[in-house]
Design an enzyme around this catalytic site. Structure first.
Site, PDB file in Angstrom:
ATOM      1  N   LYS A 184      37.578  16.438   2.686  1.00 41.19           N
ATOM      2  CA  LYS A 184      37.136  17.719   3.240  1.00 41.19           C
ATOM      3  C   LYS A 184      37.608  18.877   2.383  1.00 41.19           C
ATOM      4  O   LYS A 184      36.847  19.777   2.043  1.00 41.19           O
ATOM      5  CB  LYS A 184      37.669  17.896   4.668  1.00 41.19           C
ATOM      6  CG  LYS A 184      37.110  16.900   5.652  1.00 41.19           C
ATOM      7  CD  LYS A 184      37.623  17.163   7.061  1.00 41.19           C
ATOM      8  CE  LYS A 184      39.120  16.983   7.221  1.00 41.19           C
ATOM      9  NZ  LYS A 184      39.599  15.616   6.950  1.00 41.19           N
ATOM     10  N   THR A 185      38.901  18.853   2.044  1.00 36.70           N
ATOM     11  CA  THR A 185      39.442  19.953   1.257  1.00 36.70           C
ATOM     12  C   THR A 185      38.807  19.946  -0.136  1.00 36.70           C
ATOM     13  O   THR A 185      38.492  20.994  -0.687  1.00 36.70           O
ATOM     14  CB  THR A 185      40.978  19.853   1.198  1.00 36.70           C
ATOM     15  OG1 THR A 185      41.479  19.832   2.532  1.00 36.70           O
ATOM     16  CG2 THR A 185      41.584  21.016   0.460  1.00 36.70           C
ATOM     17  N   GLN A 207      42.953  15.589  14.180  1.00 43.78           N
ATOM     18  CA  GLN A 207      44.144  16.156  13.551  1.00 43.78           C
ATOM     19  C   GLN A 207      44.518  17.511  14.131  1.00 43.78           C
ATOM     20  O   GLN A 207      45.234  18.291  13.503  1.00 43.78           O
ATOM     21  CB  GLN A 207      43.937  16.283  12.040  1.00 43.78           C
ATOM     22  CG  GLN A 207      43.808  14.935  11.349  1.00 43.78           C
ATOM     23  CD  GLN A 207      43.786  15.098   9.840  1.00 43.78           C
ATOM     24  OE1 GLN A 207      44.775  15.480   9.228  1.00 43.78           O
ATOM     25  NE2 GLN A 207      42.655  14.821   9.227  1.00 43.78           N
ATOM     26  N   ASP A 227      39.250  25.874   6.084  1.00 46.40           N
ATOM     27  CA  ASP A 227      39.814  24.512   6.097  1.00 46.40           C
ATOM     28  C   ASP A 227      40.613  24.325   7.397  1.00 46.40           C
ATOM     29  O   ASP A 227      41.047  25.302   8.004  1.00 46.40           O
ATOM     30  CB  ASP A 227      40.743  24.328   4.882  1.00 46.40           C
ATOM     31  CG  ASP A 227      40.987  22.848   4.561  1.00 46.40           C
ATOM     32  OD1 ASP A 227      40.453  21.981   5.275  1.00 46.40           O
ATOM     33  OD2 ASP A 227      41.711  22.560   3.586  1.00 46.40           O
ATOM     34  N   GLU A 228      40.815  23.093   7.809  1.00 46.01           N
ATOM     35  CA  GLU A 228      41.618  22.770   8.997  1.00 46.01           C
ATOM     36  C   GLU A 228      41.172  23.577  10.220  1.00 46.01           C
ATOM     37  O   GLU A 228      41.993  24.135  10.959  1.00 46.01           O
ATOM     38  CB  GLU A 228      43.110  23.056   8.726  1.00 46.01           C
ATOM     39  CG  GLU A 228      43.678  22.377   7.493  1.00 46.01           C
ATOM     40  CD  GLU A 228      44.133  20.938   7.717  1.00 46.01           C
ATOM     41  OE1 GLU A 228      43.934  20.416   8.837  1.00 46.01           O
ATOM     42  OE2 GLU A 228      44.658  20.336   6.768  1.00 46.01           O
ATOM     43  N   ARG A 254      48.997  10.429   5.888  1.00 48.86           N
ATOM     44  CA  ARG A 254      49.503  11.091   4.674  1.00 48.86           C
ATOM     45  C   ARG A 254      49.801  10.050   3.604  1.00 48.86           C
ATOM     46  O   ARG A 254      49.937  10.357   2.431  1.00 48.86           O
ATOM     47  CB  ARG A 254      50.811  11.872   4.950  1.00 48.86           C
ATOM     48  CG  ARG A 254      50.747  13.013   5.944  1.00 48.86           C
ATOM     49  CD  ARG A 254      49.621  13.937   5.697  1.00 48.86           C
ATOM     50  NE  ARG A 254      48.475  13.585   6.523  1.00 48.86           N
ATOM     51  CZ  ARG A 254      47.243  14.015   6.294  1.00 48.86           C
ATOM     52  NH1 ARG A 254      46.977  14.789   5.277  1.00 48.86           N
ATOM     53  NH2 ARG A 254      46.244  13.671   7.088  1.00 48.86           N
TER      54      ARG A 254
HETATM   55  N1  LIG Z   1      34.544  11.437  -4.007  1.00 48.37           N
HETATM   56  C1  LIG Z   1      35.827  11.236  -4.282  1.00 48.37           C
HETATM   57  N2  LIG Z   1      36.194  10.412  -5.284  1.00 48.37           N
HETATM   58  C2  LIG Z   1      37.490  10.181  -5.561  1.00 48.37           C
HETATM   59  N3  LIG Z   1      38.515  10.740  -4.908  1.00 48.37           N
HETATM   60  C3  LIG Z   1      38.226  11.579  -3.886  1.00 48.37           C
HETATM   61  C4  LIG Z   1      36.875  11.863  -3.532  1.00 48.37           C
HETATM   62  N4  LIG Z   1      36.924  12.720  -2.491  1.00 48.37           N
HETATM   63  C5  LIG Z   1      38.216  12.962  -2.226  1.00 48.37           C
HETATM   64  N5  LIG Z   1      39.002  12.277  -3.062  1.00 48.37           N
HETATM   65  C6  LIG Z   1      40.503  12.252  -3.067  1.00 48.37           C
HETATM   66  O1  LIG Z   1      40.919  11.777  -1.795  1.00 48.37           O
HETATM   67  C7  LIG Z   1      42.104  12.427  -1.363  1.00 48.37           C
HETATM   68  C8  LIG Z   1      41.891  13.098  -0.031  1.00 48.37           C
HETATM   69  O2  LIG Z   1      41.031  14.216  -0.186  1.00 48.37           O
HETATM   70  P1  LIG Z   1      41.243  15.546   0.639  1.00 48.37           P
HETATM   71  O3  LIG Z   1      42.656  15.945   0.636  1.00 48.37           O
HETATM   72  O4  LIG Z   1      40.231  16.529   0.216  1.00 48.37           O
HETATM   73  O5  LIG Z   1      40.881  14.974   2.096  1.00 48.37           O
HETATM   74  P2  LIG Z   1      40.854  15.734   3.469  1.00 48.37           P
HETATM   75  O6  LIG Z   1      39.677  15.236   4.217  1.00 48.37           O
HETATM   76  O7  LIG Z   1      40.957  17.194   3.265  1.00 48.37           O
HETATM   77  O8  LIG Z   1      42.167  15.160   4.144  1.00 48.37           O
HETATM   78  P3  LIG Z   1      43.008  15.765   5.371  1.00 48.37           P
HETATM   79  O9  LIG Z   1      42.190  15.499   6.599  1.00 48.37           O
HETATM   80  O10 LIG Z   1      44.265  15.006   5.397  1.00 48.37           O
HETATM   81  O11 LIG Z   1      43.170  17.232   5.115  1.00 48.37           O
HETATM   82  C9  LIG Z   1      42.452  13.409  -2.451  1.00 48.37           C
HETATM   83  O12 LIG Z   1      43.381  12.813  -3.320  1.00 48.37           O
HETATM   84  C10 LIG Z   1      41.139  13.636  -3.161  1.00 48.37           C
HETATM   85  O13 LIG Z   1      41.308  14.034  -4.488  1.00 48.37           O
HETATM   86 MG   LIG Z   2      42.397  18.590   3.848  1.00 45.76          MG
END
Ligand SMILES: Nc1ncnc2c1ncn2[C@@H]1O[C@H](COP(=O)(O)OP(=O)(O)OP(=O)(O)O)[C@@H](O)[C@H]1O
Ligand SMILES: [Mg+2]
Length: 723
Positions: free
Chosen positions: A35-36, A251, A220-221, A605
């Site tokens: 997402k981020t 979350q 975000d969040e 995490r």
């Molecule tokens: N398409 C992709 N290919 C490879 N790695 C990815 C891809 N998308 C995300 N990632 C990696 O996966 C991990 C999680 O991504 P991110 O932090 O954006 O998730 P998130 O959904 O925001 O998580 P959270 O809910 O914990 O905030 C990061 O290390 C990111 O770089």
């Molecule tokens: Mg995130």
């Protein structure tokens, strides 16, 4: 990064979100699904492909640190800087607006942000000034009340309390507190949001200006926004319809601070938003992810999401049952040492706990093991006592109306200003409707103070004036240094002696360093003196970044502050009923579900390896307590968990004092003791060694004491003597 690269590192669904034509969108997805990453790439896309000026982009993150990271990541991917783009927390952005439009917001230009510690003191003072019984009207409760109302967007006059005498009193405290803050030019955290909302409410032209400016908004969040934040966003973003929010209902962990999960569905309705779901997790091994998924299915009313990973099963989750809290901490430091010896970095390790106070023992164990660590978001630099003292001097020099700072330092270092004199000053301020400083001046002028008090108070007033006179032409860091030296603070802390005092002096020196490296943000703070700008920065940052930023270190943090982060190796400690879930949440389903989400956040995490630990007994508030293991542990299917228990690793425990000869003669693992040996313990007196467990630093002995019965003791701590 060129455009193809921008999209190449994304999966189809992520790409859809990043490259979508502008419209309102919700990206709803579980932990680690990117997402981020989508948000960051979306900003880069807007700037690079859609040629949107960074000036038109506003991005909201959950912490200041996340904001800095996001800025860095976007700049890296577009290969240039993004001046003019607003990135920050809701609080940071609200603060920025208030600074820029202080007049419209009816604030003095020098207004300062009141942190929660100072807020509590102020409220205490208000409760006293209203002559209320402090036991019946605890300041803390009043603070929750006030902040809660502000988070809902309510001023005292909006609250209907006609038939509720208790609430009437709270409203009265709220009103008096607010009047005091307004007089002193102080704005608490909740007030930042409420004021910023009112600023637009009352100034449609200004609102329109920002609506036209920020044509692209990203959050975000989102699951942790509260009512006033939602209202603010609604006002700003609805008109142009280009708002992208990302979030995960599983979350949402700030319900206790007014966050509303319902805002997600509300957004979809109010903004007529399209929902995009991401389902692939890129962060964790399959074991970790599936265990977390299984745990969270125990909650009701979820929006429901699928989350899978291509990753291998990976290692199983390790569950360690410690026999007490010291054993738990030592186990963890042992495992971290091992991790380090295997050639890994300490930066990759996080220790997560439910409440801040749990950090102390872990810190102790890490110190003993000589493992550098950093507390993330805990004992923050700007929250440390000596720093707050020094800042209070600077604040009062900067703004004499700052009652909170006045209170803090009027008798620090002690200068013989007693409670009696202070009460007189407070009374005078109240009756005159003035600040404490003005009350002092008034009383000195009118000779209203008794001989000794008159002298000491006059000396304090003179000191502040003198400090300002002597330092106002200096650079910010010289000014800070001057104040630290000449206020008496340095001497006071030096006199304390010992390690703690040394650390305090180090912190004060670090404050001077912080001043010297502080850079003013030209867009907002041009008009301010560097001092005002710095003081604000200090309140807002509250030290989210730690002093020794570049050293590789284990990260310690609460589960709450781990949100959004990821680490290859994660420990979640204290997984006991009454600790996690916390005592208060055990009987309340709503709170219990929030605790479970917190556990979900914690588990997700971890990238490679997750440890869950709990202690069979734990000293809490000076008493040894026995806790059952957390229900969350039972909710994780066995197949994902591997139990480590010292008892399994050693010879069968013996429970009687009789031994075969062969064993009697053995010394267990070089502990220096033999089975059946007579020993002496400082507190428990004489006893006989019955049994051993564990190895190395963790070895324990069971001793039958003549006067205290049988006890298990960690050899390294017990200081047993053979007799
Ligand atoms: N398409 C992709 N290919 C490879 N790695 C990815 C891809 N998308 C995300 N990632 C990696 O996966 C991990 C999680 O991504 P991110 O932090 O954006 O998730 P998130 O959904 O925001 O998580 P959270 O809910 O914990 O905030 C990061 O290390 C990111 O770089
Ligand atoms: Mg995130």
């Amino acid at each position: 990064m060129d455009v193809s690269e921008l999209l190449d590192s994304l999966n189809d669904k992520q790409r859809d979100a990043v490259a979508a034509p502008s419209k309102n969108m919700l990206v709803l997805a579980g932990a680690g699904s990117g997402k981020t990453r989508v948000l960051v790439h979306r900003i880069a896309w807007l700037v690079q492909v859609e040629q949107i000026s960074p000036h038109s982009i506003l991005s909201v993150t959950f912490t200041n640190k996340a904001a800095a990271e996001m800025r860095g990541r976007v700049e890296q991917s577009i290969g240039g800087n993004i001046h003019g783009m607003w990135v920050g927390t809701f609080h940071g952005l609200a603060h920025r607006l208030l600074r820029m439009h202080f007049q419209e917001a009816k604030l003095p230009q020098t207004f300062q942000v009141l942190d929660s510690d100072d807020q509590l003191r102020m409220i205490k003072r208000v409760v006293r000034s209203l002559q209320l019984d402090e036991k019946k009207w605890p300041a803390k409760q009043a603070m929750y009340y006030i902040n809660g109302k502000k988070d809902e967007g309510l001023r005292p006059q909006h609250i209907d309390c006609q038939f509720d005498p208790t609430e009437q009193t709270f409203v009265k405290i709220y009103q008096t507190y607010q009047d005091t803050c307004d007089r002193a030019g102080l704005v608490d955290f909740a007030e930042l949001l409420l004021r910023a909302h009112e600023l637009w409410l009352n100034n449609p032209i200004l609102l329109e200006h920002y609506q036209q400016r920020f044509t692209r908004i990203l959050v975000d969040e989102f699951q942790d926004t509260n009512a006033i934040q939602y209202a603010w966003l609604n006002m700003l973003g609805k008109k142009h319809g280009n708002v992208m929010i990302v979030g995960d209902d599983d979350q949402s962990i700030y319900g206790w601070r007014g966050a509303k999960i319902e805002n997600i569905q509300r957004f979809v309705k109010d903004f007529d938003a399209e929902t995009i779901r991401l389902e692939q997790n890129y962060r964790s091994t399959a074991n970790i992810l599936n265990a977390a998924n299984a745990l969270i299915t125990n909650n009701n009313n979820r929006l429901g999401k699928d989350l899978w990973t291509e990753d291998d099963a990976g290692e199983t989750i390790s569950l360690y049952t410690a026999f007490n809290e010291i054993d738990e901490a030592r186990f963890i430091s042992g495992r971290i040492k091992q991790w380090l010896e295997e050639g890994n970095s300490l930066d990759d390790v996080a220790l997560l706990y439910r409440s801040n106070a749990q950090s102390r023992l872990l810190e102790e164990a890490l110190l003993q093991a000589r493992l550098p660590y950093r507390i993330y978001g805990g004992l923050r630099f700007f929250e440390r006592q000596e720093i707050k003292d020094a800042l209070a001097y600077l604040r009062l020099i900067n703004n004499r109306n700052d009652d909170a700072s006045f209170e803090r330092i009027v008798n620090t270092p002690t200068r013989g200003i007693g409670n009696k004199a202070l009460t007189l000053i407070r009374d005078c301020a109240r009756s005159q409707g003035s600040t404490l400083w003005d009350a002092c001046l008034h009383m000195i002028e009118q000779n209203e103070l008794a001989g000794r008090s008159a002298k000491t108070i006059k000396a304090f007033v003179d000191l502040i004036v003198q400090l300002e006179d002597d330092s106002s032409n200096l650079n910010l860091d010289q000014q800070a240094n001057h104040v630290i030296q000449h206020s008496g603070l340095k001497a006071m802390y030096q006199a304390e002696k010992g390690e703690r005092a040394a650390a305090r002096i180090e912190n004060l020196n670090e404050l001077v360093t912080a001043c010297s490296t502080y850079e003013v943000d030209p867009e907002v703070e041009d008009e301010l003196t560097p001092l005002t700008a710095f003081l604000t920065h200090a309140s807002l940052e509250a030290g989210e970044s730690q002093a020794d930023e570049y050293e590789s270190a284990v990260q310690l943090m609460t589960l709450h502050s781990a949100k959004g982060l990821e680490f290859p190796l994660v420990f979640i400690v204290g997984m006991e009923e009454g600790m996690f879930p916390s005592q208060q949440s055990a009987e309340d389903i709503v709170r219990l579900e929030e605790e479970r989400r917190l556990c979900y956040v914690g588990m997700t995490r971890a990238m490679k390896k997750l440890y869950l630990t709990h202690a069979e007994s734990r000293r809490l508030y000076g008493q040894e307590k026995y806790h059952r293991q957390s229900r969350f542990l039972k909710e994780i299917p066995d197949k994902f968990i591997d139990e480590i228990r010292m008892k399994n690793q050693v010879a069968k425990p013996k429970t009687t004092g009789r031994f075969s000869n062969t064993i009697t003669m053995e010394t267990f693992e070089n502990t220096g003791f033999k089975l059946g040996q007579q020993v002496m313990h400082q507190k428990f007196g004489e006893g006989v060694v019955l049994n051993f467990e564990g190895t190395g630093a963790q070895s324990r002995v069971q001793v039958n004491f003549s006067d205290h019965g049988t006890k298990w003791l960690v050899v390294a701590y017990a200081r047993l003597e053979a007799i």
